[in-house]
Design a protein around this motif. Structure first.
Motif, mmCIF file in Angstrom:
data_model
loop_
_atom_site.group_PDB
_atom_site.id
_atom_site.type_symbol
_atom_site.label_atom_id
_atom_site.label_comp_id
_atom_site.label_asym_id
_atom_site.label_seq_id
_atom_site.Cartn_x
_atom_site.Cartn_y
_atom_site.Cartn_z
ATOM 1 N N ILE A 168 0.362 12.294 -10.069
ATOM 2 C CA ILE A 168 0.272 12.173 -8.619
ATOM 3 C C ILE A 168 -1.105 11.653 -8.214
ATOM 4 C CG2 ILE A 168 0.271 13.432 -6.437
ATOM 5 C CD1 ILE A 168 3.044 13.106 -7.552
ATOM 6 N N THR A 169 -2.149 12.148 -8.871
ATOM 7 C CA THR A 169 -3.504 11.686 -8.564
ATOM 8 C C THR A 169 -3.676 10.216 -8.934
ATOM 9 O OG1 THR A 169 -4.395 13.908 -8.942
ATOM 10 C CG2 THR A 169 -5.968 12.086 -8.974
ATOM 11 N N GLN B 76 -1.975 8.250 -6.226
ATOM 12 C CA GLN B 76 -2.778 8.228 -5.008
ATOM 13 C C GLN B 76 -3.901 7.198 -5.099
ATOM 14 O OE1 GLN B 76 -3.367 12.713 -4.929
ATOM 15 N NE2 GLN B 76 -3.503 12.239 -2.761
ATOM 16 N N LYS B 77 -4.568 7.170 -6.237
ATOM 17 C CA LYS B 77 -5.716 6.278 -6.414
ATOM 18 C C LYS B 77 -5.300 4.811 -6.379
ATOM 19 C CE LYS B 77 -8.819 9.394 -8.917
ATOM 20 N NZ LYS B 77 -9.978 9.247 -7.994
ATOM 21 N N ARG C 95 -2.610 3.449 -5.078
ATOM 22 C CA ARG C 95 -2.099 3.051 -3.767
ATOM 23 C C ARG C 95 -3.237 2.952 -2.745
ATOM 24 N NH1 ARG C 95 1.760 0.980 -6.293
ATOM 25 N NH2 ARG C 95 3.837 1.921 -6.216
ATOM 26 N N SER C 96 -4.264 3.787 -2.876
ATOM 27 C CA SER C 96 -5.412 3.685 -1.972
ATOM 28 C C SER C 96 -6.174 2.390 -2.216
ATOM 29 C CB SER C 96 -6.347 4.882 -2.146
ATOM 30 O OG SER C 96 -7.012 4.841 -3.401
ATOM 31 N N SER D 280 6.363 14.714 -3.161
ATOM 32 C CA SER D 280 4.958 14.304 -3.272
ATOM 33 C C SER D 280 4.848 12.905 -3.866
ATOM 34 C CB SER D 280 4.182 15.300 -4.150
ATOM 35 O OG SER D 280 4.141 16.565 -3.547
ATOM 36 N N PHE E 47 3.443 9.584 -1.781
ATOM 37 C CA PHE E 47 2.223 8.891 -2.195
ATOM 38 C C PHE E 47 2.480 7.485 -2.730
ATOM 39 C CE2 PHE E 47 0.462 13.305 -2.483
ATOM 40 C CZ PHE E 47 -0.496 13.140 -1.500
#
Length: 221
Positions: free
Chosen positions: A60-61, A64-65, A67-68, A89, A93
């Motif tokens: 998940i992290t 997130q990274k 996609r950011s 989740s 994300f």
């Protein structure tokens, strides 16, 4: 078609690599989240198969990274837990799909085919760095009101540089992504296209430059 498989269970990773390779996919396995993030940032992959529970950094992290950072690569999440929250989740994300382990080979291959087909249909967001803006839908590179259309290879080179701004992209990685893993393209081929892109950037009047790191590769500054 090149895939990244981020799965820390070595036996399962080996089995999945064999299954996917038999379907003519090129597969690179990694076994922790930090390695997955670094490989994804290379821009080489058409699809990422990403396990949620991994050492060093969970899936998940990682998601997130990337996609950011506006990395649009399709992501298929894997989880051993049949919990709704994991799936929610992942999708929230930016995951494109998910599967709960254990799963059938046929289902995996069907989902991989669907996501790699969709890769060519998705309209990606604009990619920006400095005064440059790249439109993946039209292949236009712009600076202010000035625009120029890139060839497909020029576009892929510029896309990789923009998505990895501030980092040196190795020549071998660019060639592998733009020309394909089985191509006989050499450094000279890449240098010619880098020259084309530089001329178009100068035509646009951009303050951004492609810096050559001798013996290594290229970066945007």
């Amino acid at each position: 078609m090149r895939l990244l498989l981020a799965e820390d269970e070595r036996y399962l990773s080996c089995a999945l690599c064999e299954i996917l390779s038999k379907q003519k996919y090129e597969v690179d396995p990694v076994y922790d989240g930090q390695s997955a993030l670094e490989y994804i940032r290379s821009g080489l992959y058409d699809l990422v198969i990403l396990d949620i529970m991994m050492p060093k950094m969970d899936g998940i992290t990682v998601l997130q990274k990337i996609r950011s950072e506006k990395n649009p690569v399709p992501v298929l999440m894997l989880t051993a837990r049949d919990e709704v929250q994991d799936k929610v989740s992942g999708l929230d994300f930016g995951a494109d799909d998910y599967m709960t382990k254990p799963f059938s080979t046929d289902e995996l291959l069907a989902r991989v085919r669907a996501l790699t087909r969709r890769r060519g249909e998705v309209i990606m967001e604009l990619i920006e760095y400095g005064d440059l803006c790249l439109n993946p839908k039209t292949l236009e590179l712009s600076c202010g009101s000035n625009k120029v259309v890139l060839s497909l290879k020029e576009f892929h080179i510029m896309e990789m540089l923009l998505q990895n701004s501030g980092q040196i992209l190795l020549k071998e990685r660019i060639i592998e992504k733009v020309w394909g893993g089985n191509s006989d393209a050499e450094h000279n081929n890449l240098e010619v296209f880098i020259s084309f892109v530089r001329k178009k950037m100068r035509f646009l009047g951009s303050a951004v430059e492609i810096k050559t790191s001798r013996g290594l590769g290229y970066s945007l500054v």
